[in-house]
Design a protein around this motif. Structure first.
Motif, mmCIF file in Angstrom:
data_model
loop_
_atom_site.group_PDB
_atom_site.id
_atom_site.type_symbol
_atom_site.label_atom_id
_atom_site.label_comp_id
_atom_site.label_asym_id
_atom_site.label_seq_id
_atom_site.Cartn_x
_atom_site.Cartn_y
_atom_site.Cartn_z
ATOM 1 N N GLY A 98 1.050 -1.108 0.017
ATOM 2 C CA GLY A 98 -0.082 0.115 -0.170
ATOM 3 C C GLY A 98 0.764 1.180 -0.012
ATOM 4 N N LEU A 99 1.988 1.299 0.854
ATOM 5 C CA LEU A 99 2.767 2.301 1.014
ATOM 6 C C LEU A 99 3.502 2.702 -0.298
ATOM 7 N N LEU A 100 4.061 1.409 -1.012
ATOM 8 C CA LEU A 100 4.701 1.421 -2.430
ATOM 9 C C LEU A 100 3.857 2.097 -3.423
ATOM 10 N N ALA A 101 2.843 1.459 -3.406
ATOM 11 C CA ALA A 101 1.810 2.086 -4.426
ATOM 12 C C ALA A 101 1.617 3.540 -4.271
ATOM 13 N N GLN A 102 1.401 4.096 -3.003
ATOM 14 C CA GLN A 102 1.204 5.427 -2.874
ATOM 15 C C GLN A 102 2.196 6.404 -3.259
ATOM 16 N N ALA A 103 3.455 5.867 -2.957
ATOM 17 C CA ALA A 103 4.795 6.514 -3.517
ATOM 18 C C ALA A 103 4.888 6.495 -4.900
ATOM 19 N N SER A 104 4.693 5.473 -5.648
ATOM 20 C CA SER A 104 4.618 5.480 -6.912
ATOM 21 C C SER A 104 3.922 6.329 -7.576
ATOM 22 N N ALA A 105 2.559 6.581 -7.257
ATOM 23 C CA ALA A 105 1.382 7.172 -7.942
ATOM 24 C C ALA A 105 1.639 8.749 -7.593
ATOM 25 N N ALA A 106 2.113 9.206 -6.642
ATOM 26 C CA ALA A 106 2.570 10.408 -6.105
ATOM 27 C C ALA A 106 3.691 10.608 -7.088
ATOM 28 N N LEU A 107 4.781 10.032 -7.237
ATOM 29 C CA LEU A 107 5.943 10.310 -7.850
ATOM 30 C C LEU A 107 5.530 10.622 -9.535
ATOM 31 N N LEU A 128 -6.640 8.287 -7.419
ATOM 32 C CA LEU A 128 -7.282 7.254 -6.926
ATOM 33 C C LEU A 128 -6.194 6.223 -6.481
ATOM 34 N N VAL A 129 -5.190 6.109 -7.193
ATOM 35 C CA VAL A 129 -4.075 5.011 -6.670
ATOM 36 C C VAL A 129 -3.348 5.416 -5.457
ATOM 37 N N VAL A 130 -3.292 6.687 -5.259
ATOM 38 C CA VAL A 130 -2.934 7.301 -3.893
ATOM 39 C C VAL A 130 -3.760 6.782 -2.674
ATOM 40 N N ALA A 131 -4.937 7.214 -3.089
ATOM 41 C CA ALA A 131 -6.161 6.780 -1.935
ATOM 42 C C ALA A 131 -6.117 5.237 -1.633
ATOM 43 N N ALA A 132 -6.132 4.495 -2.852
ATOM 44 C CA ALA A 132 -6.309 3.141 -2.804
ATOM 45 C C ALA A 132 -5.175 2.650 -1.789
ATOM 46 N N GLY A 133 -3.834 2.810 -2.163
ATOM 47 C CA GLY A 133 -2.736 2.452 -1.272
ATOM 48 C C GLY A 133 -2.896 2.841 0.066
ATOM 49 N N GLY A 134 -3.407 4.170 0.137
ATOM 50 C CA GLY A 134 -3.695 4.442 1.719
ATOM 51 C C GLY A 134 -4.917 3.762 2.402
ATOM 52 N N VAL A 135 -5.731 3.319 1.659
ATOM 53 C CA VAL A 135 -6.769 2.363 2.242
ATOM 54 C C VAL A 135 -6.187 1.099 2.604
ATOM 55 N N ALA A 136 -5.428 0.555 1.825
ATOM 56 C CA ALA A 136 -4.673 -0.712 2.062
ATOM 57 C C ALA A 136 -3.821 -0.616 3.412
ATOM 58 N N TYR A 137 -3.132 0.422 3.464
ATOM 59 C CA TYR A 137 -2.219 0.678 4.633
ATOM 60 C C TYR A 137 -2.822 0.875 5.759
ATOM 61 N N ARG A 138 -3.947 1.560 5.815
ATOM 62 C CA ARG A 138 -4.525 1.882 6.963
ATOM 63 C C ARG A 138 -5.383 0.681 7.426
ATOM 64 N N THR A 139 -5.990 -0.127 6.446
ATOM 65 C CA THR A 139 -6.689 -1.433 6.931
ATOM 66 C C THR A 139 -5.702 -2.398 7.571
#
Length: 424
Positions: A98-107, A128-139
């Motif tokens: 989740g964190l890696l997906a967020q970082a990649s989409a933000a980049l 949307l990818v940043v938000a989805a990665g955040g949901v995975a991380y928080r879950t």
């Protein structure tokens, strides 16, 4: 004293719903975990403040601002699947990927903005990818809070929620302070390294205990009907679920975008001045949250209706075209909403069975996320047809309707209810 009046549990004592837990700040692993979480939250706040203001500068459209913000509730539609993964396979994959997906989409988003004016849909996909990665991380980390801090699960969850609001307060402050020198793109670049702070905490060993291979939690199938039964069987969880769904629909991303639009369009504030107002709102959210999360006893029967009434009044006050009243309403509503959110997450941790924590949380995120999608879908068209003042009044009226639901459900919190004497 009777058993119904006072029951001792594994993490404190209770009188009705007034369970007493020790402070999580006495545990060193909690301090380390909270530090990594806080750095990540600061970056999230930078992103959440700068992106809609940048969208306003690029397009001047409330609809575009609202739909970019809608990426967050849309990503919550994936929460049931993430919750099932958390219960059956563990949380490490959700946190790391989740964190890696967020970082990649933000980049990717930053690079597109750096090269020129990107299409709105490309920004939305990245958001949307940043938000989805955040949901995975928080879950992942939310599911294992009771396991990581068993002496104080509810207060640990409530305190992390308070720390989230405290650290996100730094976001708009940093935006307001650095925007004249860095610009919107520079602020978004500041967000990028913050995704790696929780990974560092994970690397030093502050993480949930490893599950036994082939354990019962891994073999249990993710039956939606059973999870729904666990959610609705406890009336307290059902009551707070309805309350949170209404809050998401009425006071969600659509309202946030409308307030930012009004600050820039009607009140003629600069981006820097709007950032300071957002900082004041976040400080008020933190205040309301701390008033609940740091109390040794939680009294939902009184807290929930009082806070909801304050939120409804604040929405009505936003309709008055007087700047001091508008600012007062923002502060009052944020205090009330912070108190409500703290109570909801603490009660959820206290009364949901740990065996289905991930799937139950995912199911509830699906419901609250679906409700939150109503906010950007309904509020911009309503504002276009009726204007902002009528929109604020309508939102206040909807919030008032929930008071009837809380009044009818008040017996869920009385000591005479057998379910209130011992957490699930």
């Amino acid at each position: 004293m009777t058993t119904a009046g006072r029951t001792r549990t594994g993490h404190g004592t209770a009188r009705g719903d007034e369970v007493v837990e020790p402070s999580p700040f006495t545990e060193r692993p909690f301090l380390v975990f909270a530090a990594g979480n806080a750095v990540n939250n600061v970056g999230e706040a930078l992103y959440a403040t700068a992106l809609p203001l940048l969208a306003y500068r690029l397009t001047g459209s409330l609809t575009v601002m609202a739909w970019l913000a809608a990426a967050v509730p849309m990503s919550m539609l994936l929460a049931p699947w993430f919750g099932s993964v958390a219960d059956r396979r563990g949380t490490s994959g959700l946190v790391l990927y989740g964190l890696l997906a967020q970082a990649s989409a933000a980049l990717a988003m930053n690079l597109m903005l750096w090269k020129g004016h990107p299409q709105t849909w490309t920004l939305f996909v990245c958001a949307l990818v940043v938000a989805a990665g955040g949901v995975a991380y928080r879950t992942g980390w939310m599911t294992d809070v009771p396991v990581m801090f068993p002496r104080c699960p509810a207060r640990a969850r409530g305190t992390l929620n308070s720390l989230f609001l405290a650290t996100t307060l730094a976001g708009p402050v940093l935006v307001a302070a650095t925007l004249p020198w860095l610009g919107y793109l520079g602020v978004l670049w500041l967000n990028l390294p913050t995704f790696f702070a929780p990974l560092a905490v994970w690397a030093v060993g502050v993480r949930p205990p490893r599950r036994a291979a082939g354990g019962a939690g891994r073999r249990e199938p993710a039956r939606l009907r059973k999870v729904w039964h666990d959610v609705t069987a406890d009336r307290r969880i059902a009551v707070t679920l309805v309350l949170q769904m209404v809050l998401e629909a009425v006071c969600g991303t659509g309202l946030t975008s409308l307030v930012l639009f009004e600050l820039r369009h009607s009140w003629r504030l600069s981006g820097q001045q709007a950032g300071w107002v957002v900082a004041a709102v976040n400080l008020s959210l933190l205040t309301g949250n701390l008033l609940v999360s740091q109390r040794r006893r939680l009294r939902p029967r009184t807290l929930l209706p009082v806070a909801l009434a304050a939120r409804a009044v604040s929405l009505a006050l936003l309709a008055l075209p007087v700047w001091p009243l508008f600012l007062t309403a923002l502060v009052l509503g944020a205090v009330a909403q912070g108190a409500l959110l703290a109570a909801v997450v603490m009660l959820r941790v206290r009364y949901l069975p740990q065996a289905v924590m991930g799937r139950a949380s995912g199911l509830m995120w699906l419901l609250t996320g679906s409700a939150a999608l109503l906010s950007p879908v309904v509020i911009p068209p309503l504002d276009h047809v009726a204007g902002p003042h009528a929109t604020f009044l309508a939102l206040g009226a909807v919030s008032s309707v929930v008071m009837v639901h809380l009044h009818r459900a008040r017996t869920a919190w009385t000591p005479t209810n057998p379910a209130t004497t011992e957490p699930a």
